[in-house]
Motif scaffolding. Structure first.
Motif, mmCIF file in Angstrom:
data_model
loop_
_atom_site.group_PDB
_atom_site.id
_atom_site.type_symbol
_atom_site.label_atom_id
_atom_site.label_comp_id
_atom_site.label_asym_id
_atom_site.label_seq_id
_atom_site.Cartn_x
_atom_site.Cartn_y
_atom_site.Cartn_z
ATOM 1 N N LYS A 1 -6.200 -3.804 -8.780
ATOM 2 C CA LYS A 1 -6.006 -2.491 -9.407
ATOM 3 C C LYS A 1 -7.128 -1.508 -9.061
ATOM 4 C CE LYS A 1 -8.137 -3.818 -13.827
ATOM 5 N NZ LYS A 1 -9.249 -2.870 -13.778
ATOM 6 N N ASP A 2 -8.246 -2.015 -8.559
ATOM 7 C CA ASP A 2 -9.387 -1.156 -8.223
ATOM 8 C C ASP A 2 -9.542 -0.929 -6.723
ATOM 9 O OD1 ASP A 2 -10.190 -0.912 -10.926
ATOM 10 O OD2 ASP A 2 -11.134 -2.883 -10.830
ATOM 11 N N GLU A 3 -8.606 -1.417 -5.917
ATOM 12 C CA GLU A 3 -8.744 -1.260 -4.473
ATOM 13 C C GLU A 3 -8.451 0.172 -4.050
ATOM 14 O OE1 GLU A 3 -4.871 -2.527 -2.117
ATOM 15 O OE2 GLU A 3 -5.306 -3.976 -3.715
ATOM 16 N N PRO A 4 -8.857 0.578 -2.849
ATOM 17 C CA PRO A 4 -8.616 1.956 -2.404
ATOM 18 C C PRO A 4 -7.122 2.262 -2.282
ATOM 19 C CG PRO A 4 -10.206 0.832 -0.979
ATOM 20 C CD PRO A 4 -9.602 -0.210 -1.861
ATOM 21 N N LEU B 1 -11.647 -0.723 4.941
ATOM 22 C CA LEU B 1 -11.662 -1.623 6.104
ATOM 23 C C LEU B 1 -11.500 -3.088 5.715
ATOM 24 C CD1 LEU B 1 -14.578 -0.008 8.173
ATOM 25 C CD2 LEU B 1 -12.127 0.551 8.166
ATOM 26 N N GLY B 2 -11.217 -3.354 4.449
ATOM 27 C CA GLY B 2 -11.152 -4.728 3.977
ATOM 28 C C GLY B 2 -9.773 -5.342 4.060
ATOM 29 N N ARG C 1 -7.384 -10.290 -4.774
ATOM 30 C CA ARG C 1 -8.615 -9.509 -4.725
ATOM 31 C C ARG C 1 -8.761 -8.832 -3.360
ATOM 32 N NH1 ARG C 1 -11.397 -9.966 -9.160
ATOM 33 N NH2 ARG C 1 -13.228 -8.942 -8.282
ATOM 34 N N TRP C 2 -9.422 -7.661 -3.381
ATOM 35 C CA TRP C 2 -9.663 -6.869 -2.170
ATOM 36 C C TRP C 2 -11.129 -7.021 -1.798
ATOM 37 C CZ3 TRP C 2 -7.219 -4.140 1.522
ATOM 38 C CH2 TRP C 2 -7.938 -3.197 2.253
ATOM 39 N N ILE C 3 -11.373 -7.432 -0.548
ATOM 40 C CA ILE C 3 -12.757 -7.648 -0.140
ATOM 41 C C ILE C 3 -13.058 -6.902 1.161
ATOM 42 C CG2 ILE C 3 -12.798 -9.925 -1.244
ATOM 43 C CD1 ILE C 3 -12.807 -11.164 1.561
ATOM 44 N N VAL C 4 -14.289 -6.460 1.259
ATOM 45 C CA VAL C 4 -14.851 -5.957 2.517
ATOM 46 C C VAL C 4 -16.057 -6.832 2.812
ATOM 47 C CG1 VAL C 4 -15.929 -4.022 3.716
ATOM 48 C CG2 VAL C 4 -14.098 -3.599 2.050
ATOM 49 N N GLU C 5 -16.075 -7.434 3.980
ATOM 50 C CA GLU C 5 -17.171 -8.337 4.333
ATOM 51 C C GLU C 5 -18.224 -7.599 5.161
ATOM 52 O OE1 GLU C 5 -14.826 -12.598 4.517
ATOM 53 O OE2 GLU C 5 -14.965 -11.416 6.352
ATOM 54 N N PRO C 6 -19.492 -7.909 4.945
ATOM 55 C CA PRO C 6 -20.525 -7.337 5.818
ATOM 56 C C PRO C 6 -20.294 -7.775 7.259
ATOM 57 C CG PRO C 6 -21.499 -8.515 3.946
ATOM 58 C CD PRO C 6 -20.047 -8.853 3.962
ATOM 59 N N GLY C 7 -20.710 -6.955 8.194
ATOM 60 C CA GLY C 7 -20.559 -7.307 9.604
ATOM 61 C C GLY C 7 -20.337 -6.082 10.455
ATOM 62 N N THR C 8 -19.881 -6.312 11.677
ATOM 63 C CA THR C 8 -19.705 -5.239 12.646
ATOM 64 C C THR C 8 -18.233 -4.888 12.798
ATOM 65 O OG1 THR C 8 -21.667 -5.962 13.849
ATOM 66 C CG2 THR C 8 -20.145 -4.512 15.012
ATOM 67 N N PRO D 1 0.774 -1.250 0.000
ATOM 68 C CA PRO D 1 0.000 0.000 0.000
ATOM 69 C C PRO D 1 0.805 1.298 0.000
ATOM 70 C CG PRO D 1 -1.096 -1.600 1.378
ATOM 71 C CD PRO D 1 0.220 -2.206 0.995
ATOM 72 N N PRO D 2 1.909 1.430 0.745
ATOM 73 C CA PRO D 2 2.648 2.700 0.659
ATOM 74 C C PRO D 2 3.191 2.981 -0.746
ATOM 75 C CG PRO D 2 3.249 1.517 2.654
ATOM 76 C CD PRO D 2 2.454 0.561 1.821
ATOM 77 N N PHE D 3 3.586 1.940 -1.465
ATOM 78 C CA PHE D 3 4.050 2.143 -2.842
ATOM 79 C C PHE D 3 2.884 2.570 -3.736
ATOM 80 C CE2 PHE D 3 7.283 -0.570 -1.006
ATOM 81 C CZ PHE D 3 8.457 -0.011 -1.496
ATOM 82 N N ARG D 4 1.724 1.990 -3.490
ATOM 83 C CA ARG D 4 0.547 2.380 -4.267
ATOM 84 C C ARG D 4 0.248 3.871 -4.066
ATOM 85 N NH1 ARG D 4 -3.439 -0.765 -6.378
ATOM 86 N NH2 ARG D 4 -2.725 -2.582 -5.229
ATOM 87 N N THR D 5 0.344 4.343 -2.822
ATOM 88 C CA THR D 5 0.095 5.749 -2.543
ATOM 89 C C THR D 5 1.171 6.633 -3.165
ATOM 90 O OG1 THR D 5 -1.018 5.184 -0.469
ATOM 91 C CG2 THR D 5 -0.281 7.452 -0.718
ATOM 92 N N ALA D 6 2.425 6.215 -3.077
ATOM 93 C CA ALA D 6 3.505 7.003 -3.673
ATOM 94 C C ALA D 6 3.303 7.161 -5.174
ATOM 95 C CB ALA D 6 4.849 6.341 -3.386
ATOM 96 N N ILE D 7 2.914 6.095 -5.834
ATOM 97 C CA ILE D 7 2.705 6.157 -7.281
ATOM 98 C C ILE D 7 1.502 7.025 -7.613
ATOM 99 C CG2 ILE D 7 2.050 4.735 -9.283
ATOM 100 C CD1 ILE D 7 3.811 2.504 -7.872
ATOM 101 N N ALA D 8 0.442 6.903 -6.831
ATOM 102 C CA ALA D 8 -0.754 7.712 -7.076
ATOM 103 C C ALA D 8 -0.488 9.200 -6.867
ATOM 104 C CB ALA D 8 -1.891 7.251 -6.164
ATOM 105 N N THR D 9 0.501 9.532 -6.042
ATOM 106 C CA THR D 9 0.820 10.939 -5.793
ATOM 107 C C THR D 9 1.984 11.425 -6.643
ATOM 108 O OG1 THR D 9 2.087 10.199 -3.840
ATOM 109 C CG2 THR D 9 -0.126 11.070 -3.464
ATOM 110 N N GLY D 10 2.443 10.599 -7.592
ATOM 111 C CA GLY D 10 3.362 11.098 -8.600
ATOM 112 C C GLY D 10 4.799 10.644 -8.517
ATOM 113 N N ALA D 11 5.125 9.582 -7.787
ATOM 114 C CA ALA D 11 6.512 9.114 -7.743
ATOM 115 C C ALA D 11 7.042 8.934 -9.161
ATOM 116 C CB ALA D 11 6.616 7.813 -6.963
#
Length: 747
Positions: free
Chosen positions: A734-737, A691-692, A699-706, A220-230
């Motif tokens: 590629k579509d995850e947050p 929260l997933g 694949r990135w999943i978010v499950e229903p629940g509490t 995830p930190p690399f994903r953020t770096a790339i999204a912000t222009g690395a």
């Protein structure tokens, strides 16, 4: 009205067309340059040469290299480099880089300290100023930010990053990437991938990473770096799951380029192409070049393998010329685009700009330290210092300018450093307090025996004061790359020095130098206070003096979990549950036999000098879908008589899931200024989609629940509120947050 509307439409159309037109002209420029190159010239564009004693500058005049590094540390070598480049007649810009993780001429506190501020805007501003500072000297490429998480305090490169938490690291990496690019430098995010998880925290070691962990925590930190222009991604030294990164086509091509969408150049780490032979993938240097280029390494850092062997690799059919051209295109496109974004600075403007940047950089460096120093303990209420007439400052580290600069001093000058001794003497004088400085022994007795006579003499002298400040901890050669420590305890000499001072009966404040946790169990008893001041850089010591005298309330928070003993590492607050959760009273649980299960200080820990109360958090709604955003509202009250800056932290626990999830993990944080007696309700937004977790296959999943949100001042927060998520989410990687992207890009 019709004319105004038409003008608006035309303006919007021009804005929409302009980037496409600019891209077309940039592509044409790249293709013209590429078409004019020989294979040797292409190899030069794919090579990075490092400065070294006796470097032959004729190599640059003869166009043997298209990119350089480490020349920026020397004004003389930069002058020679510029002259050699001019003689070459080369019209394609050089990439000119150095490692400058926390500054060029003026140094900020080290990156791990900056992360302790939990302040994204300040980190972004600091990165911009560092970049502007370096660019004035012709250094346009920084080897950073570091996106590696660090969960093992034995690892020396903990100092270069932002700690153990995936959200905090992602946010800080994104802020630093944006700031670096705003300041005009090329940002090279590093080290892709898993460098911080080597076995035993030993540098360059192998890494084993299961796919869900790799995707949940490491990527995830690399994903953020790339999204912000690395602009560049640096491939790590290490092997991941048996494959050296410089040869890992799957991670470099399928994941980094395919899923994360990175389109810029990939550079090897230092000599990693040559070191493929150390991994025993081949004993043929030509084949090593072919493996690296086919896997995705565009730039060969310092090993000279591409320049020497790329031609033969093409001749033998091991590398296609199309692949060489694709790599060169990425490098050229970056160079030409960077030159357009930030044209060369006219010589007559440099002096004026330098003076302005120096002033602002000093101010922001001090402000960063104010928000980064972490008050670990204040059991004796020794901070702030009150009612004293004489202060003893003890320990040679207090006046060691080189130690203040830390492990990567850039182009800083030790003579310009404000040391802790100088800062404390200056601040004490404003209050009419006299100061005595006692060095005791070099590096605050780091190498002294406990019975060293200088320790007893220092204690005898310090006992004449009303209060004592002693500086101990790591010095600059004990931290950074290749400084893994098997024992994180303070040295016997430093421990003896602190104990001797405590035995005087005077209030003792320990200021701790370093870039990672150190084991402090042997010095805690009887202390007035303990504060982590990291490596404060050029002027960060001013902030420590302000905190000690009560001008500023401390507000730094630990970006990692602090162990009680070295054997507790690796350690992080977000471990998943086990079949037998740790219990301090039950041997048959997940714990060490000879230690309590809790760390010495939890992630997020840091004291202020005013009592702070947290009320029960609430939500703006009790139910939400997986694609909605909720707001956690946290009441925070300042019960003291001083204005404070509080870092409010919200953690989340998935109560029931299809796999074991972390006991809690950071979901949001915010800093807030609170006046005496004031209650502030802090609203922290949380995207439910974040929260997933990942499952095998990516694949990135978010499950229903509490989901239970905890709010407080560290990872032990216990005030909570529950959210019911009524549906799920299941998307490709590629579509995850992208973590923190909204916070980083909002205006």
């Amino acid at each position: 009205m019709i004319v105004r509307t038409l003008l608006l439409v035309l303006t919007l159309a021009a804005i929409a067309v302009a980037p496409a037109a600019a891209d077309e002209t940039l592509d044409a420029e790249v293709e013209r340059a590429l078409a004019a190159m020989s294979l040797a010239e292409k190899a030069a564009q794919l090579s990075v040469v490092s400065d070294y004693p006796g470097f032959d500058f004729a190599q640059m005049a003869e166009r043997r290299y298209g990119n350089v590094m480490n020349f920026g540390y020397s004004d003389g070598d930069m002058t020679k480099l510029a002259a050699a480049t001019a003689r070459s007649g080369e019209t394609i810009p050089l990439l000119n880089g150095i490692d400058m993780e926390y500054g060029f001429r003026t140094l900020f506190p080290v990156p791990i300290a900056q992360a302790a501020s939990f302040d994204l805007a300040l980190n972004r501003r600091a990165a911009r100023l560092m970049a502007e500072d370096a660019l004035l000297s012709g250094v346009d490429w920084t080897m950073g930010p570091m996106a590696d998480l660090s969960r093992d305090q034995r690892w020396g490169r903990t100092v270069e990053g932002a700690g153990e938490d995936v959200l905090l690291v992602s946010c800080m990496v994104g802020a630093r990437t944006l700031g670096t690019r705003e300041g005009g430098q090329i940002a090279a995010v590093k080290h892709f991938l898993g460098h911080g998880f080597s076995e035993g925290a030993r540098e360059y070691g192998p890494v084993e990473l299961g796919e869900p962990f790799l995707r949940d925590v490491v990527l995830p930190p690399f994903r953020t770096a790339i999204a912000t222009g690395a602009d560049i991604t640096m491939a790590a030294f290490n092997a991941v799951n048996g494959v050296p990164m410089a040869a890992d086509r799957h991670l470099l091509q399928d994941v980094l380029r395919g899923e994360l969408g990175f389109s810029g150049p990939i550079v090897s780490d230092w000599e990693a192409v040559k070191q493929l032979r150390n991994h025993r993938l081949t004993d043929d240097p030509v084949e090593a070049v072919a493996i690296a280029l086919r896997s995705g390494i565009d730039l060969d850092m310092s090993s000279d393998q591409y320049r020497l062997h790329l031609g033969e690799a093409v001749a033998r059919g091991l590398v296609r010329i199309e692949d060489v051209d694709a790599a060169v295109r990425r490098v050229l496109r970056l160079k030409f685009a960077a030159a357009r974004r930030h044209p060369a600075i006219p010589a007559d403007e440099i002096v004026e700009r330098r003076a302005a940047i120096d002033r602002e950089t000093r101010e922001v460096a001090i402000e960063t330290a104010r928000r980064s120093d972490v008050l670990l303990e204040n059991a004796g209420d020794a901070i702030p210092l009150r009612g004293i007439r004489r202060l003893a400052v003890v320990g040679a580290l207090a006046d060691d300018a080189t130690a203040h600069l830390g492990p990567t001093p850039g182009h800083a000058r030790a003579a310009e450093v404000t040391t802790l001794r100088r800062a404390l003497e200056a601040r004490a004088a404003k209050s009419g307090v006299e100061t005595d400085y006692v060095a005791a022994c070099p590096q605050s007795c780091a190498d002294a025996e406990p019975g060293d006579a200088r320790i007893a003499m220092a204690a005898q002298w310090a006992a004449k004061a009303d209060a004592i400040v002693v500086v101990v901890g790591e010095h600059e050669k004990e931290i950074g790359e290749a400084t893994t420590r098997a024992d994180l305890r303070l040295s016997a000499g430093q421990t003896a020095l602190v104990k001797a001072l405590v035995a005087t009966g005077r209030p003792v404040v320990v200021l701790l130098f370093g870039g990672r946790a150190q084991i402090v169990e042997d010095i805690r008893e009887g202390l007035g206070a303990l504060m982590m001041v990291w490596f404060p850089g050029s002027h960060g010591a001013v902030a420590a003096a302000e905190i000690l005298f009560g001008d500023v309330t401390p507000s730094g928070r630990l970006p990692f979990t602090w162990p009680r003993a070295t054997g507790q590492s690796p350690l992080s607050y977000d471990a998943p549950p086990t079949s037998r959760p740790a219990s301090p009273t039950d041997r048959w649980t997940n714990r060490d036999l000879d230690l309590p299960p809790a760390p010495r200080y939890p992630f997020g820990h840091g004291l202020t000098t005013a009592p702070i109360d947290y009320g029960a958090p609430t939500l703006d709604r009790g139910e939400a879908t997986a694609r909605e955003r909720v707001e956690v509202r946290v009441p925070v009250t300042n019960r003291g008589d001083r204005r404070v800056r509080e870092v409010v932290q919200v953690y989340v626990r998935d109560l029931v899931a299809s796999r074991a999830r972390p006991d809690r993990r950071l979901a949001a944080f915010a800093d807030v200024e609170i006046d005496p007696g004031e209650t502030r309700v802090v609203a922290l937004p949380v995207d439910v989609a974040e929260l997933g977790f990942h499952v095998e296959g990516g694949r990135w999943i978010v499950e229903p629940g509490t989901f239970r949100f905890f709010a407080g001042g560290d990872a032990n927060a216990d005030r909570s509120v529950d959210l019911r998520v009524v549906d799920g989410l299941d998307v490709a990687a590629k579509d995850e947050p992208v973590l923190c992207l909204d916070r980083l890009t909002k205006r």
